[in-house]
Design a protein around this motif. Structure first.
Motif, PDB file in Angstrom:
ATOM      1  N   GLU A  94       0.952  -1.198   0.079  1.00 55.16           N
ATOM      2  CA  GLU A  94       0.129   0.079   0.177  1.00 55.16           C
ATOM      3  C   GLU A  94       0.837   1.104   0.054  1.00 55.16           C
ATOM      4  O   GLU A  94       0.412   2.175  -0.895  1.00 55.16           O
ATOM      5  CB  GLU A  94      -0.971   0.169   1.251  1.00 55.16           C
ATOM      6  CG  GLU A  94      -2.004  -0.892   0.995  1.00 55.16           C
ATOM      7  CD  GLU A  94      -2.818  -1.388   2.231  1.00 55.16           C
ATOM      8  OE1 GLU A  94      -3.837  -1.871   2.343  1.00 55.16           O
ATOM      9  OE2 GLU A  94      -2.308  -0.924   3.277  1.00 55.16           O
ATOM     10  N   HIS A  95       1.825   1.283   0.770  1.00 58.54           N
ATOM     11  CA  HIS A  95       2.732   2.381   0.811  1.00 58.54           C
ATOM     12  C   HIS A  95       3.461   2.639  -0.603  1.00 58.54           C
ATOM     13  O   HIS A  95       3.468   3.796  -0.994  1.00 58.54           O
ATOM     14  CB  HIS A  95       3.892   2.345   1.824  1.00 58.54           C
ATOM     15  CG  HIS A  95       3.492   2.515   3.097  1.00 58.54           C
ATOM     16  ND1 HIS A  95       2.957   1.428   3.706  1.00 58.54           N
ATOM     17  CD2 HIS A  95       3.576   3.547   4.060  1.00 58.54           C
ATOM     18  CE1 HIS A  95       2.687   1.974   5.093  1.00 58.54           C
ATOM     19  NE2 HIS A  95       3.008   3.064   5.203  1.00 58.54           N
ATOM     20  N   CYS A 121       0.899   4.058  -2.970  1.00 59.50           N
ATOM     21  CA  CYS A 121       0.813   5.616  -2.929  1.00 59.50           C
ATOM     22  C   CYS A 121       1.776   6.348  -3.322  1.00 59.50           C
ATOM     23  O   CYS A 121       1.555   7.484  -4.310  1.00 59.50           O
ATOM     24  CB  CYS A 121       0.450   5.979  -1.274  1.00 59.50           C
ATOM     25  SG  CYS A 121      -0.849   5.507  -0.632  1.00 59.50           S
ATOM     26  N   GLN A 122       3.062   5.821  -3.250  1.00 53.92           N
ATOM     27  CA  GLN A 122       4.296   6.621  -3.949  1.00 53.92           C
ATOM     28  C   GLN A 122       4.261   6.856  -5.463  1.00 53.92           C
ATOM     29  O   GLN A 122       4.373   7.702  -6.067  1.00 53.92           O
ATOM     30  CB  GLN A 122       5.478   6.058  -3.223  1.00 53.92           C
ATOM     31  CG  GLN A 122       5.591   6.329  -1.844  1.00 53.92           C
ATOM     32  CD  GLN A 122       5.520   7.675  -1.353  1.00 53.92           C
ATOM     33  OE1 GLN A 122       5.804   8.696  -2.052  1.00 53.92           O
ATOM     34  NE2 GLN A 122       5.606   7.951   0.020  1.00 53.92           N
ATOM     35  N   PHE A 138      -5.167   4.159   4.125  1.00 55.58           N
ATOM     36  CA  PHE A 138      -4.641   3.895   2.513  1.00 55.58           C
ATOM     37  C   PHE A 138      -5.500   4.550   1.740  1.00 55.58           C
ATOM     38  O   PHE A 138      -5.259   5.118   0.762  1.00 55.58           O
ATOM     39  CB  PHE A 138      -4.178   2.478   2.638  1.00 55.58           C
ATOM     40  CG  PHE A 138      -3.975   2.157   1.039  1.00 55.58           C
ATOM     41  CD1 PHE A 138      -3.201   2.642   0.232  1.00 55.58           C
ATOM     42  CD2 PHE A 138      -4.923   1.173   0.405  1.00 55.58           C
ATOM     43  CE1 PHE A 138      -3.076   2.424  -1.307  1.00 55.58           C
ATOM     44  CE2 PHE A 138      -4.843   0.667  -0.699  1.00 55.58           C
ATOM     45  CZ  PHE A 138      -3.910   1.485  -1.602  1.00 55.58           C
ATOM     46  N   MET A 198      -5.930   8.112   1.795  1.00 54.05           N
ATOM     47  CA  MET A 198      -4.657   8.686   1.347  1.00 54.05           C
ATOM     48  C   MET A 198      -4.488   8.881  -0.109  1.00 54.05           C
ATOM     49  O   MET A 198      -4.277   9.826  -0.716  1.00 54.05           O
ATOM     50  CB  MET A 198      -3.328   8.339   2.108  1.00 54.05           C
ATOM     51  CG  MET A 198      -1.951   8.846   1.878  1.00 54.05           C
ATOM     52  SD  MET A 198      -2.126  10.244   2.732  1.00 54.05           S
ATOM     53  CE  MET A 198      -1.503  11.469   1.727  1.00 54.05           C
ATOM     54  N   LYS A 205      -2.005  10.836   6.627  1.00 58.62           N
ATOM     55  CA  LYS A 205      -0.391  11.193   6.487  1.00 58.62           C
ATOM     56  C   LYS A 205       0.668  10.446   7.369  1.00 58.62           C
ATOM     57  O   LYS A 205       1.743  10.281   6.890  1.00 58.62           O
ATOM     58  CB  LYS A 205      -0.318  12.745   6.621  1.00 58.62           C
ATOM     59  CG  LYS A 205      -0.999  13.581   5.598  1.00 58.62           C
ATOM     60  CD  LYS A 205      -0.669  14.971   5.919  1.00 58.62           C
ATOM     61  CE  LYS A 205      -1.384  15.910   4.652  1.00 58.62           C
ATOM     62  NZ  LYS A 205      -1.079  17.313   4.745  1.00 58.62           N
ATOM     63  N   TRP A 216       0.406   7.502   8.819  1.00 56.54           N
ATOM     64  CA  TRP A 216       0.385   6.213   8.448  1.00 56.54           C
ATOM     65  C   TRP A 216       1.449   5.944   7.026  1.00 56.54           C
ATOM     66  O   TRP A 216       2.303   5.072   7.159  1.00 56.54           O
ATOM     67  CB  TRP A 216      -0.669   5.686   7.777  1.00 56.54           C
ATOM     68  CG  TRP A 216      -0.725   4.416   7.052  1.00 56.54           C
ATOM     69  CD1 TRP A 216      -0.629   3.042   7.585  1.00 56.54           C
ATOM     70  CD2 TRP A 216      -0.680   4.349   5.596  1.00 56.54           C
ATOM     71  NE1 TRP A 216      -0.277   2.184   6.466  1.00 56.54           N
ATOM     72  CE2 TRP A 216      -0.482   2.743   5.357  1.00 56.54           C
ATOM     73  CE3 TRP A 216      -0.945   5.170   4.638  1.00 56.54           C
ATOM     74  CZ2 TRP A 216      -0.557   2.545   3.943  1.00 56.54           C
ATOM     75  CZ3 TRP A 216      -0.888   4.833   3.300  1.00 56.54           C
ATOM     76  CH2 TRP A 216      -0.678   3.261   2.959  1.00 56.54           C
ATOM     77  N   LEU A 217       1.247   6.984   6.206  1.00 57.73           N
ATOM     78  CA  LEU A 217       2.141   7.062   4.831  1.00 57.73           C
ATOM     79  C   LEU A 217       3.625   7.260   5.155  1.00 57.73           C
ATOM     80  O   LEU A 217       4.578   6.730   4.614  1.00 57.73           O
ATOM     81  CB  LEU A 217       1.531   7.951   3.793  1.00 57.73           C
ATOM     82  CG  LEU A 217       2.435   8.069   2.473  1.00 57.73           C
ATOM     83  CD1 LEU A 217       2.229   6.692   1.968  1.00 57.73           C
ATOM     84  CD2 LEU A 217       1.723   8.983   1.602  1.00 57.73           C
ATOM     85  N   SER A 218       3.731   8.481   6.145  1.00 54.52           N
ATOM     86  CA  SER A 218       5.267   8.783   6.176  1.00 54.52           C
ATOM     87  C   SER A 218       5.836   8.343   7.444  1.00 54.52           C
ATOM     88  O   SER A 218       7.174   8.388   7.653  1.00 54.52           O
ATOM     89  CB  SER A 218       5.182  10.228   6.424  1.00 54.52           C
ATOM     90  OG  SER A 218       4.279  10.655   7.620  1.00 54.52           O
TER      91      SER A 218
END
Length: 744
Positions: free
Chosen positions: A434-435, A438-439, A468, A471, A590, A592-594
């Protein structure tokens, strides 16, 4: 919720033992209840037993404690215990509703007082309060408050019961208050917030305020006064008009953009309908404003707060022509009602596309299947073919892979010209990459610039990672939504689709950055303006806002539009409270992603300050005791209560979404919805079935047990307990056959 409805049904039957003041019998059960919930009875009867307003219930495990507090009815003593307990709805003495509307939120406060009318004064029982969201409960000398604390705070009671409180189902919160004496009053102040619906320039909201007949006390004993107060603050210097209301309201005041209404009357019965109202903010065209408020000492950030609120207006702005790709999860966990509801919603959504639009459909599990190799023009033939394809290919099976179909959708939209490209992703699962998704998507969208596709996401159930999905929608300038009950999937999906597909202004920019030292919005990017919803952009700033700010964007015909927004320094709208839930959701996504610990700390502070649970905090039920005399101290000590300086913290359950359940996704579990519950049975009936292999389970009045010819002593004892339990629940026919069968 079937187990809850069955417990209330048992409680209403148990209340037949009561003789109310004046010698009157208790209220008669609902028509059709004699068939039983879950035992062949009408499903609508079960629905009527679910709370449709804040309610309080006596949790009865010992039927022998059921009696009127002041005038004993001298009913025969009942042996045995009920497991699960019966729930007797408590009679309500007072209720007061207050609704404060600001921007797109309604803050609701209900103050109510019940009395434990069904337990004799020499006994006590637990009381369960069921509400959309709770805040404070007072019982005699004990006060209970919900409090949000950090997850690392280990001062909660280790031995707290699992049923102390939490969510019975999404949007239905409950608290269990222990050891309330018969005849006691229970006062509660209940607060929650909910979003206002918006349609064709009109805001509206429905407040659960429909009380069943059996909570009405006798009019000769209690005079019932119903109070409702409503305030509306649009936040802008625009005329506000009340369009409709379910209850009679009188205007009490009008000051600029703020209106107040009130209703107060003596009533024979408490409200039998929900409180709903609608109002409009006069706006012939696109309009809005910038609301700013200075930071306070308790803020998580010393920068000042702003909110940009844009209304689509009542004008007939043209909606963008669009190229739509639906990306639908058909993994094994989607089988049954979830996929059927998605299929129905898809059929409706396709029928709402117009000529000039383009579309395609991609289904995914371990593999990928496309309706067409390219975008199809919308016409009768293509839509009919798509509906046939859906009926053949929407079959649940396999695992979950999101990146591959997303890449395929973005690639197919690269050929779209003179239309707004849009991706609609629906899934019920969580995946490992999932990360990376997003990227990768963020890099791809940046490279495409203003022509990048909008990505809207929809989460089904509790196993997908909703942060997720939130985001991904924020990165894609789209819309995120979710359904946590199978019954709401179709309506929620359609609302989400209509909102995201009705773009009237795209590529929004705000010129405030040129005048400020710092300007940070909570979302990744500013979404487009939809004809179906106001746009609310929140964030923090440092410096001084000018008197006017300009928002720019592009219309469907690609003409540029400028919207002048007046900056207002406000005091009477608590922006921190109104925006808290939105900010917590966006900042958690945010974080969670970073993996940014500072962002997590901001979420913790926001959560605690506004009493809204988050992924990094917990909600507890905090019990405090008022000052009492020596005799009461001894009594409380015997019951295990702590002293007034030792508040008791009881953790509440099921208040977090979590960050997805990959193990459940890999195993294709299908119970990721809050409305899927295991069936419950009476403990004494389980014992009966265990001690005699030919003794069938009996779960309703009309289903009689026939005992075997040879019964041992244990069976006879259990049969006596069964008879006693059924007698107290009004199951006389069943009890008679049980007893006659044991004689043989």
């Amino acid at each position: 919720m079937e187990g809850f409805a069955r417990a209330v049904e048992d409680g209403l039957k148990l209340s037949k033992r009561l003789v109310l003041p004046g010698g009157l019998p208790p209220p008669r059960p609902l028509a059709g209840m004699d068939r039983g919930v879950g035992g062949g009875g009408d499903a609508s009867v079960a629905a009527l037993l679910l709370p449709s307003a804040p309610m309080a219930y006596a949790v009865v495990t010992d039927p022998g404690a059921v009696d009127t507090p002041d005038v004993p009815s001298y009913q025969p003593y009942v042996y045995g215990r009920l497991d699960p307990p019966a729930l007797i709805p408590l009679q309500m003495k007072e209720v007061d509703l207050s609704v404060d509307c600001a921007l797109g939120e309604a803050a609701v406060t209900v103050r109510a007082r019940w009395w434990l009318h069904c337990i004799t004064r020499s006994r006590d029982c637990d009381v369960r309060i069921v509400v959309p969201m709770g805040d404070q409960v007072t019982v005699g000398r004990r006060s209970y408050n919900t409090q949000v604390i950090e997850v690392e705070d280990h001062t909660t009671e280790n031995a707290a019961k699992a049923d102390s409180g939490g969510l019975l189902k999404p949007q239905l919160f409950y608290l269990t208050i222990s050891q309330i004496e018969g005849g006691a009053d229970i006062s509660a102040t209940i607060r929650w917030s909910q979003k206002l619906h918006y349609d064709n320039g009109r805001f509206s909201v429905d407040i659960p305020f429909r009380f069943p007949y059996y909570v009405n006390p006798l009019p000769k004993v209690f005079m019932k006064r119903e109070k409702i107060q409503l305030t509306v603050n649009s936040g802008f210097s625009k005329e506000v008009l009340l369009q409709g209301t379910s209850h009679p309201l009188k205007e009490k005041g009008r000051q600029g953009e703020k209106l107040s209404f009130r209703h107060e009357a003596t009533v024979e019965n408490w409200s039998s309908k929900d409180f709903n109202f609608s109002y409009s903010v006069y706006s012939g065209d696109l309009s809005g404003g910038v609301l700013v408020q200075p930071s306070t000492l308790r803020d998580y950030d010393d920068r000042d707060r702003f909110c940009i609120f844009l209304l689509p207006g009542g004008g007939n702005r043209k909606v963008f022509r669009k190229a739509v790709v639906f990306v639908i999860d058909t993994s094994g966990s989607m089988q049954g009602h979830p996929l059927e509801n998605v299929k129905n919603a898809m059929s409706t959504a396709l029928s709402e596309l117009t000529e000039g639009d383009y579309f395609n459909i991609i289904t995914f599990n371990d593999e990928l299947h496309s309706f067409s190799s390219c975008l199809e023009k919308v016409n009768e033939k293509s839509i009919a073919s798509a509906l046939d394809w859906i009926n053949l290919n929407f079959v649940a099976g396999g695992g979950t892979d999101i990146m591959h179909p997303l890449n395929e959708a973005m690639a197919s939209l690269s050929s779209a010209h003179d239309v707004l490209p849009q991706i609609f992703l629906m899934t019920d699962g969580s995946v490992d990459d999932e990360h990376n998704i997003c990227q990768t998507v963020k890099t791809e969208l940046i490279s495409r610039g203003s022509k990048s596709p909008r990505i809207s996401t929809f989460g089904l159930g509790l196993y997908c990672n909703h942060y997720f999905l939130r985001m991904l929608a924020s990165i894609g300038r789209g819309h995120y939504d979710a359904a946590f009950e199978t019954g709401s999937i179709e309506s929620q999906v359609l609302r989400w689709f209509r909102k995201a597909s009705s773009t009237i202004v795209a590529n929004i920019s705000i010129d405030a950055t040129a005048h400020l030292d710092e300007f940070e919005i909570d979302s990744e990017y500013i979404p487009d303006i939809s004809a179906k919803s106001p746009l609310c952009i929140s964030g923090k700033y440092q410096g001084k806002f000018p008197d006017m700010v300009t928002a720019k964007g592009y219309l469907a015909d690609m003409r540029e539009i400028s919207i002048e927004l007046k900056v207002q320094h406000i005091k009477d709208i608590p922006l921190d409270k109104v925006l808290a839930a939105q900010q917590i959701g966006l900042l958690t996504a945010k974080a969670w992603l970073s993996s940014d610990k500072q962002l997590e700390r901001k979420v913790v502070k926001l959560s605690i300050q506004n009493s809204i649970p988050s992924e990094y905090t917990s909600m507890v039920l905090l019990q405090t005791l008022e000052k009492v005399d020596a005799a009461q101290k001894v009594k409380q000590k015997l019951k295990g209560h702590k002293g007034p300086d030792e508040p008791r913290r009881i953790p509440l359950q099921c208040l977090k979404l979590g960050f997805g359940d990959r193990a459940a996704t890999r195993e294709n579990l299908v119970t990721g919805f809050g409305d899927v519950k295991p069936l419950e049975t009476f403990e004494i009936l389980n014992k009966a079935a265990g001690c005699c292999s030919r003794l069938a389970d009996c779960l309703c009045c009309m289903c009689c047990i026939k005992a075997c010819n040879k019964m041992n002593d244990q069976c006879a004892i259990v049969m006596t307990q069964v008879c006693a339990a059924f007698a107290c629940l009004g199951c006389y026919e069943c009890c008679a056959e049980l007893c006659s069968g044991s004689d043989s």
